[in-house]
Design a protein around this motif. Structure first.
Motif, PDB file in Angstrom:
ATOM      1  N   ILE A 189      13.091 -13.062 -15.239  1.00  0.00           N
ATOM      2  CA  ILE A 189      14.369 -13.490 -13.920  1.00  0.00           C
ATOM      3  C   ILE A 189      13.239 -14.564 -12.834  1.00  0.00           C
ATOM      4  N   LEU A 190      11.608 -14.179 -12.425  1.00  0.00           N
ATOM      5  CA  LEU A 190      10.929 -14.573 -11.194  1.00  0.00           C
ATOM      6  C   LEU A 190      10.737 -15.748 -12.085  1.00  0.00           C
ATOM      7  N   LYS A 191      10.283 -16.296 -13.317  1.00  0.00           N
ATOM      8  CA  LYS A 191       9.404 -17.532 -14.281  1.00  0.00           C
ATOM      9  C   LYS A 191      10.511 -18.885 -13.239  1.00  0.00           C
ATOM     10  N   ASP A 192       9.690 -19.624 -13.080  1.00  0.00           N
ATOM     11  CA  ASP A 192      10.459 -21.003 -12.027  1.00  0.00           C
ATOM     12  C   ASP A 192      11.435 -20.983 -11.170  1.00  0.00           C
ATOM     13  N   LYS A 193      11.270 -19.895 -10.734  1.00  0.00           N
ATOM     14  CA  LYS A 193      12.438 -20.015  -9.438  1.00  0.00           C
ATOM     15  C   LYS A 193      11.748 -20.172  -7.957  1.00  0.00           C
ATOM     16  N   ILE A 194      12.643 -20.799  -6.897  1.00  0.00           N
ATOM     17  CA  ILE A 194      12.955 -20.331  -5.932  1.00  0.00           C
ATOM     18  C   ILE A 194      12.973 -18.853  -5.269  1.00  0.00           C
ATOM     19  N   VAL A 195      11.955 -18.069  -4.835  1.00  0.00           N
ATOM     20  CA  VAL A 195      12.282 -16.871  -4.315  1.00  0.00           C
ATOM     21  C   VAL A 195      12.189 -16.671  -3.463  1.00  0.00           C
ATOM     22  N   VAL A 196      12.662 -15.899  -2.404  1.00  0.00           N
ATOM     23  CA  VAL A 196      13.253 -15.574  -0.938  1.00  0.00           C
ATOM     24  C   VAL A 196      13.038 -14.074  -0.785  1.00  0.00           C
ATOM     25  N   GLY A 197      12.288 -14.133   0.053  1.00  0.00           N
ATOM     26  CA  GLY A 197      12.343 -12.072   0.657  1.00  0.00           C
ATOM     27  C   GLY A 197      11.977 -11.966   1.692  1.00  0.00           C
ATOM     28  N   HIS A 198      12.155 -10.611   2.438  1.00  0.00           N
ATOM     29  CA  HIS A 198      11.653 -10.560   3.520  1.00  0.00           C
ATOM     30  C   HIS A 198      10.005  -9.796   3.822  1.00  0.00           C
ATOM     31  N   ALA A 199       8.884 -10.013   4.472  1.00  0.00           N
ATOM     32  CA  ALA A 199       7.774  -9.943   3.866  1.00  0.00           C
ATOM     33  C   ALA A 199       7.565  -9.828   2.678  1.00  0.00           C
ATOM     34  N   ILE A 200       7.770 -10.714   2.444  1.00  0.00           N
ATOM     35  CA  ILE A 200       8.041 -11.082   0.697  1.00  0.00           C
ATOM     36  C   ILE A 200       6.201 -10.783  -0.045  1.00  0.00           C
ATOM     37  N   HIS A 201       5.093  -9.969   0.933  1.00  0.00           N
ATOM     38  CA  HIS A 201       4.208 -10.176  -0.341  1.00  0.00           C
ATOM     39  C   HIS A 201       4.552  -8.756  -0.380  1.00  0.00           C
ATOM     40  N   ASN A 202       4.977  -7.671   0.068  1.00  0.00           N
ATOM     41  CA  ASN A 202       4.522  -6.412  -0.227  1.00  0.00           C
ATOM     42  C   ASN A 202       5.372  -6.418  -1.502  1.00  0.00           C
ATOM     43  N   ASP A 203       6.537  -7.117  -1.894  1.00  0.00           N
ATOM     44  CA  ASP A 203       7.243  -6.749  -2.960  1.00  0.00           C
ATOM     45  C   ASP A 203       6.580  -7.747  -4.676  1.00  0.00           C
ATOM     46  N   PHE A 204       5.814  -9.125  -3.931  1.00  0.00           N
ATOM     47  CA  PHE A 204       4.897  -9.330  -4.901  1.00  0.00           C
ATOM     48  C   PHE A 204       3.771  -8.242  -5.689  1.00  0.00           C
ATOM     49  N   GLN A 205       3.530  -7.443  -4.197  1.00  0.00           N
ATOM     50  CA  GLN A 205       2.075  -6.264  -4.173  1.00  0.00           C
ATOM     51  C   GLN A 205       2.457  -5.059  -4.685  1.00  0.00           C
TER      52      GLN A 205
END
Length: 253
Positions: A189-205
């Protein structure tokens, strides 16, 4: 002289890239300025003439390029459609320093379908539950419609459900899917998308994933959002405060 020639050549190349973008958006006629005083010129020669000084050197200037004030307003109305907002963003990017990187980036924001927002909930695993692992992932599209929301079974045994913050309980894990399966679905789903989040580095981790920085928008780090909320730009801002000031909604209650 050779150095100056190369510099002019690169400057002219960047200008031509900007001009091509404006022509594609319909903001500039591909034929340059109309003939004056009844003169006729060959197609394509008008643009060349407009770009050439009397001494024969090229100048990055075009009278037909609208000023930023003429292209767009300083702000969008609250009732603006998603398409108009996306076009607004693309024009903003194309009016940057003119580098090829900006031109490439502007192509990412032409459609609202390029945006998604993500939030992950984690539980504690490992010694004393200090290791955070993914237990739920939710993704919404530009309109806020839920396009993914599943509970995920961590790879290690759960020590702390962190229910007070995560909302996760033992009951939720009965129908949870394995982490590797969830990861594959989410990254698709995230491929080639602009991804929005709050403190998003935690989600990616938690997803064990790295998303390109130029396609990531972190609301906890956005000076514009902090300014609009009336909060100090350099201060750490919570999603709860942003929602209260900007959306007039109480969350996490």
């Amino acid at each position: 002289p050779q150095g100056r020639s190369k510099k002019k050549s690169r400057k002219h190349q960047r200008f031509m890239e900007r001009r091509a973008v404006l022509e594609q958006k319909g903001l500039l006629s591909p034929h340059g300025r109309p003939p004056m005083d009844g003169q006729t010129t060959e197609p394509g020669l008008e643009a060349h003439t407009a770009l050439t000084k009397t001494n024969g050197t090229t100048a990055p200037h075009c009278d037909n390029v609208p000023k930023p004030k003429q292209v767009m307003s300083a702000s969008l109305s609250p009732s603006a459609s998603p398409d108009s907002i996306a076009r607004h963003h693309s024009v903003l990017l194309s009016q940057g320093n003119g580098s090829s990187k900006r031109v490439r980036t502007s192509s990412l924001v032409l459609r609202p379908g390029k945006y998604v927002a993500i939030d992950c909930e984690m539980v504690g695993t490992g010694p004393q539950g200090r290791l955070s692992e993914l237990a739920r992932c939710s993704v919404v599209n530009y309109e806020g419609d839920v396009i993914y929301d599943k509970y995920v079974r961590p790879e290690l045994p759960i020590v702390d459900y962190r229910t007070r913050w995560s909302g996760i309980t033992k009951q939720h894990m009965k129908n949870a899917i394995p982490f590797t399966a969830a990861q594959a679905e989410i990254l698709k789903i995230l491929k080639d998308k602009i991804v929005v989040g709050h403190a998003i580095h935690n989600d990616f981790q938690a997803l064990k994933y790295f998303h390109p920085k130029d396609r990531t928008r972190d609301t906890s780090q956005s000076p514009v959002l902090k300014q609009r909320a009336g909060l100090p730009v350099k201060a750490n801002v919570s999603l709860k405060n942003l929602a209260r000031h900007l959306l007039h909604k109480k969350i996490q209650v």
